[in-house]
Scaffold this motif. Structure first.
Motif, short mmCIF file in Angstrom:
data_model
loop_
_atom_site.label_atom_id
_atom_site.label_comp_id
_atom_site.label_asym_id
_atom_site.label_seq_id
_atom_site.Cartn_x
_atom_site.Cartn_y
_atom_site.Cartn_z
N GLU A 294 37.48 53.32 25.97
CA GLU A 294 36.67 52.45 26.36
C GLU A 294 37.11 52.93 28.16
OE1 GLU A 294 35.47 49.40 25.08
OE2 GLU A 294 33.95 50.02 23.89
N ARG A 295 38.80 52.67 28.08
CA ARG A 295 40.12 52.74 28.69
C ARG A 295 39.82 53.94 29.89
NH1 ARG A 295 43.28 49.93 26.62
NH2 ARG A 295 45.38 51.48 25.64
N HIS A 296 39.77 55.16 29.48
CA HIS A 296 39.65 56.38 29.78
C HIS A 296 38.33 56.87 29.67
CE1 HIS A 296 44.16 56.08 28.26
NE2 HIS A 296 44.29 56.95 29.59
N HIS A 297 37.44 56.19 29.55
CA HIS A 297 35.94 56.59 30.21
C HIS A 297 35.58 57.28 29.35
CE1 HIS A 297 36.75 53.58 33.59
NE2 HIS A 297 37.43 54.67 33.75
N VAL A 298 35.63 57.22 27.92
CA VAL A 298 34.95 58.28 26.84
C VAL A 298 33.86 58.37 26.04
CG1 VAL A 298 35.88 59.63 25.11
CG2 VAL A 298 37.73 59.77 26.87
N ALA B 265 32.91 62.76 24.43
CA ALA B 265 33.00 63.39 26.32
C ALA B 265 33.52 62.23 26.82
CB ALA B 265 31.59 63.64 25.43
N GLY B 266 33.72 63.27 27.65
CA GLY B 266 34.63 62.37 29.05
C GLY B 266 35.20 63.11 30.68
N VAL C 174 43.02 60.87 25.04
CA VAL C 174 42.92 60.34 24.06
C VAL C 174 43.44 61.29 22.45
CG1 VAL C 174 40.69 59.94 22.23
CG2 VAL C 174 40.57 59.19 24.82
N LEU C 175 42.93 62.45 22.38
CA LEU C 175 43.80 63.36 21.78
C LEU C 175 44.99 63.57 21.54
CD1 LEU C 175 41.66 66.72 23.19
CD2 LEU C 175 41.01 65.38 20.57
N ALA C 176 46.18 63.06 22.44
CA ALA C 176 47.23 62.89 22.91
C ALA C 176 47.96 61.61 21.93
CB ALA C 176 47.68 62.74 23.97
N TYR C 177 46.45 60.58 21.42
CA TYR C 177 46.60 59.22 21.54
C TYR C 177 46.97 59.44 20.07
CZ TYR C 177 45.31 54.55 19.66
OH TYR C 177 45.60 53.76 19.42
N LEU C 178 45.35 60.47 19.14
CA LEU C 178 45.44 60.38 17.65
C LEU C 178 46.35 61.33 17.31
CD1 LEU C 178 41.33 61.50 18.08
CD2 LEU C 178 42.50 59.31 17.38
N ARG C 179 46.98 62.32 18.06
CA ARG C 179 47.79 63.63 17.56
C ARG C 179 49.46 62.21 17.34
NH1 ARG C 179 44.80 68.58 20.96
NH2 ARG C 179 43.73 68.59 19.13
N ASN C 180 49.33 61.34 17.85
CA ASN C 180 50.61 60.82 17.95
C ASN C 180 50.55 60.23 16.32
OD1 ASN C 180 52.89 59.87 19.42
ND2 ASN C 180 52.15 57.32 19.38
N ASP C 181 49.36 59.81 15.53
CA ASP C 181 50.01 59.61 14.47
C ASP C 181 50.15 60.54 13.47
OD1 ASP C 181 49.40 58.77 11.35
OD2 ASP C 181 47.69 57.13 13.23
N PRO C 182 51.41 61.01 13.06
CA PRO C 182 52.41 61.81 12.44
C PRO C 182 51.22 62.18 11.21
CG PRO C 182 53.36 60.20 12.44
CD PRO C 182 52.27 59.35 13.27
N ARG D 77 23.92 65.29 32.88
CA ARG D 77 23.75 63.96 32.36
C ARG D 77 25.30 63.91 31.26
NH1 ARG D 77 18.84 61.90 29.47
NH2 ARG D 77 18.23 63.70 28.07
N ASP D 78 25.72 62.61 31.03
CA ASP D 78 26.49 62.21 30.15
C ASP D 78 26.27 62.81 28.18
OD1 ASP D 78 28.34 61.09 31.61
OD2 ASP D 78 27.65 59.03 31.12
N PRO D 79 26.10 63.43 27.79
CA PRO D 79 26.61 64.05 26.61
C PRO D 79 26.25 62.74 25.96
CG PRO D 79 28.20 65.01 27.45
CD PRO D 79 27.71 63.90 27.90
N PHE D 80 26.39 61.50 25.87
CA PHE D 80 27.18 60.55 25.21
C PHE D 80 26.47 59.25 26.14
CE2 PHE D 80 29.36 62.93 22.36
CZ PHE D 80 28.36 62.81 21.47
N HIS D 81 25.86 58.26 25.25
CA HIS D 81 25.82 56.84 26.28
C HIS D 81 26.56 56.00 25.45
CE1 HIS D 81 21.71 57.97 27.61
NE2 HIS D 81 21.16 58.46 26.63
N ARG D 82 27.71 56.33 24.70
CA ARG D 82 28.12 54.81 24.47
C ARG D 82 29.75 55.08 23.98
NH1 ARG D 82 24.13 53.74 21.60
NH2 ARG D 82 23.45 52.93 22.34
N MET D 83 30.88 54.29 23.47
CA MET D 83 32.08 54.73 23.14
C MET D 83 31.09 53.94 21.28
SD MET D 83 34.03 56.98 22.27
CE MET D 83 34.73 57.14 20.10
N ARG D 84 31.73 54.61 20.00
CA ARG D 84 31.38 53.61 19.15
C ARG D 84 32.45 54.52 18.09
NH1 ARG D 84 25.31 53.90 17.42
NH2 ARG D 84 25.41 55.88 17.76
N VAL D 85 33.03 53.44 17.37
CA VAL D 85 34.23 53.90 16.45
C VAL D 85 33.62 53.37 15.23
CG1 VAL D 85 36.48 53.77 15.98
CG2 VAL D 85 36.33 54.04 18.18
#
Length: 342
Positions: free
Chosen positions: A29-33, A49-50, A58-66, A81-89
């Motif tokens: 959310e902080r990176h508008h993804v 998407a973003g 976000v990809l760097a954040y994920l890959r920071n986990d070994p 238009r935006d491919p997605f309307h919201r972010m959900r984990v």
């Protein structure tokens, strides 16, 4: 605005997956993804998407986990238009629901790169199986592929069992080679592993899925027929991953062609030829009201689905205050003019 779209998955043991949810949600959310990421004990799966810099972050954040250091992803783009309307984990039992959580994906079938796929599926001894759901297969598949006619991936093991019987399509007495494919590859990781657990030895799957094939293989050499359904607002893509002509019925989620949208059974937001006979009047009324709210939101230049409600409230208040201030300025201007006239 151009949107970078990243599809990713990795089967890896994540015993602490529950604790990963909130930090990941906040970072996206902080990176508008926007998009959906699924976390389970068996790994991660999803599409986001973003902006370019947001996706990279976000990809760097994920890959920071070994455990996710070698996480692979596939990219495409959308200028609409935006491919997605919201972010959900979301937390799940499986990152792709097959109802077989104990299938060992380390024992998946043999990867076949897109450039070698045509040779494999042109072999008359190969049974080619589309592991996707029926509504996906409806708009495109590989030439000669078998459609299991499943509504959900959970039904796939049952289809394998029925076709493995004597005289069935997968009767081991006559079927030695099986090739499978899906959108991005994740369903085939499980389906081929499941097939091998059922005694099939020669099992192959398309590396990178249909998306990688459409990105890699030139149209003039392609054995793909139609469009590939995708789980975002693009609905479908073709060769070169260019967005296709389909839209999605908001009532049943089935992709719709231009011809189907011309049907009298298609009512925007309410029904289509695929679900017209299945909806009760109560359901129709509910869909009708939802579409009305969507149209009202659009008239206010707001998003109805997935928009940040607090942000909408802030925008409405700001607009209201701006209108009040404009009215005060007009009143003041009139008062000043009258004073000057007197």
């Amino acid at each position: 605005m151009s949107h970078t779209i990243a599809a990713l998955y990795k089967f890896v043991d994540l015993p602490d997956f529950e604790s990963l949810k909130e930090p990941l949600q906040a970072f996206c959310e902080r990176h508008h993804v926007k998009g959906t990421l699924l976390l389970a004990r068996e790994g991660i799966n999803g599409t986001i998407a973003g902006p370019r810099e947001g996706i990279d972050a976000v990809l760097a954040y994920l890959r920071n986990d070994p455990r996710l250091a070698d996480l692979e992803h596939k990219e495409s783009w959308s200028d609409e238009r935006d491919p997605f309307h919201r972010m959900r984990v979301r937390l799940k039992k499986e990152i792709v629901t097959m109802g077989q959580p104990n299938v060992n994906t380390n024992n998946a079938g043999t990867y076949v790169p897109p450039e070698n796929w045509n040779d494999l599926i042109s072999d008359p001894d190969v049974v080619l199986v589309d592991t996707r759901n029926d509504y996906e297969v409806d708009i495109g598949t590989f030439k000669g592929a078998v459609n299991p006619n499943t509504v959900t991936f959970r039904e796939f093991p049952g289809w394998v069992q029925s076709q493995s019987a004597e005289g069935g399509l997968l009767d081991k007495k006559r079927t030695r080679k099986v090739a499978m494919f899906c959108t991005g590859g994740i369903r085939c990781e499980k389906s081929t592993a499941y097939m091998k657990s059922q005694g099939f030895d020669e099992v192959y799957h398309l590396q990178g899925g249909i998306l990688k094939y459409l990105e890699t293989v030139p149209p003039e050499q392609s054995l793909w027929e139609g469009e590939c359904f995708v789980f975002d607002e693009r609905v479908s893509v073709g060769h070169g991953l260019k967005p296709g002509p389909y839209i999605q019925c908001r009532a049943c989620r089935h992709p719709l062609s231009e011809e189907e949208r011309a049907s009298p059974k298609y009512i925007r937001g309410e029904s289509c030829p695929h679900c017209w006979d299945d909806k009760t009047e109560e359901q129709r009324e509910r869909f009708r009201e939802r579409q009305r709210q969507v149209d009202l939101a659009a008239a206010r230049h707001e998003e109805h689905i997935g928009a940040d409600m607090q942000e909408q409230i802030r925008q409405r208040r700001a607009l209201k205050e701006a209108r009040k201030e404009a009215a005060r300025q007009r009143a003041l201007q009139k008062s000043t003019q009258k004073g000057a006239e007197n």
